[in-house]
Design a protein around this motif. Structure first.
Motif, PDB file in Angstrom:
ATOM      1  N   UNK A  25       0.675  -9.216  -3.581  1.00  0.00           N
ATOM      2  CA  UNK A  25       0.726  -8.696  -4.949  1.00  0.00           C
ATOM      3  C   UNK A  25       1.130  -7.230  -4.930  1.00  0.00           C
ATOM      4  N   UNK A  26       0.574  -6.470  -3.989  1.00  0.00           N
ATOM      5  CA  UNK A  26       0.939  -5.056  -3.897  1.00  0.00           C
ATOM      6  C   UNK A  26       2.427  -4.902  -3.605  1.00  0.00           C
ATOM      7  N   UNK A  63       4.392  -5.989  -6.905  1.00  0.00           N
ATOM      8  CA  UNK A  63       4.343  -4.998  -7.985  1.00  0.00           C
ATOM      9  C   UNK A  63       5.068  -3.715  -7.570  1.00  0.00           C
ATOM     10  N   UNK A  81      -2.286  -8.559  -0.658  1.00  0.00           N
ATOM     11  CA  UNK A  81      -1.235  -7.774  -0.024  1.00  0.00           C
ATOM     12  C   UNK A  81       0.108  -8.073  -0.658  1.00  0.00           C
TER      13      UNK A  81
END
Lengths: 113, 113
Positions: free
Chosen positions: B8-9, B12, B6
């Motif tokens: 990482x989303x 990014x 989560x």
DNA sequence: GGATTAGTTCGCAATTTGGCTAAGTATTTT
DNA sequence: AAAATACTTAGCCAAATTGCGAACTAATCC
């Protein structure tokens, strides 16, 4: 924004989705056809196709059709602009700390007089 | 997808926007109040506020209000999960090449007999 | 040649994004 | 106390995102 920032946006956007990240991770192990990539996602083919085209537009994968099978492969160099950008940020941050260090050192030296 | 994906989303996604990247680059040089961050973007304050909250939700910046001024600062460790993910992909890719290398080597050795 | 397989294209629906203006609130400044 | 400053909140809008099913094309198999 500068033109070279456009692909950074595409790259980071491509990685902002867990499905796309897992597809990329799969492809890092080797090329695969569309259906094989779709299977573990639990998503329908048209949905996966869209994810693949996001990855392809970002230049992170390359695909080629042979007969009725499209094989997808990772483009490993595609990750380097992101890595470079992250490195640059860290470099800026670190040079800032260096300057702070230098400042502190100056203050300390003056205090010794 | 796993819970640790989560962030990482979020990370990014936060970097997928040029305005947010330039704000972060600015903050890498040192903390700044909201208005100072807004000025070079040419965007209105509420819009910049939204970008800042995306960055803050991702854990990339920390903010603190003193009087009527909110000061924003970069959280440099926040970049490491992305760097780690990118490194992992490369590692997977490279181990794949290694295996291919090993295979080629075996074939060549057998040919020499 | 008919059925199956592997994509592909189309268009819909719900949500999210990224921008705005207008109208607040809370602190300084004068 | 009034004015200016620095956000902050609310709500609107257009476009993009992420999912879907239905219908289509192009191979390959029986």
């Amino acid at each position: 924004m500068a033109k070279h920032d456009v692909d950074l946006s595409l790259l980071f956007h491509a990685l902002a989705d867990p499905t796309r990240r897992s597809i990329l991770t799969r492809l890092a192990r080797g090329p695969a056809p569309v259906s094989e990539l779709a299977e573990p996602t639990g998503l329908r083919l048209p949905t996966v196709m869209r994810h693949l085209s996001v990855l392809e537009d970002a230049g992170m994968i390359a695909t080629e059709k042979d007969g009725r099978v499209r094989t997808c492969a990772m483009v490993p160099e595609a990750l380097t602009p992101m890595r470079t950008w992250l490195d640059e940020q860290r470099a800026i941050w670190e040079s800032r700390l260096d300057r702070l260090d230098a400042y502190v050192k100056t203050v300390m030296e003056n205090r010794e007089k």
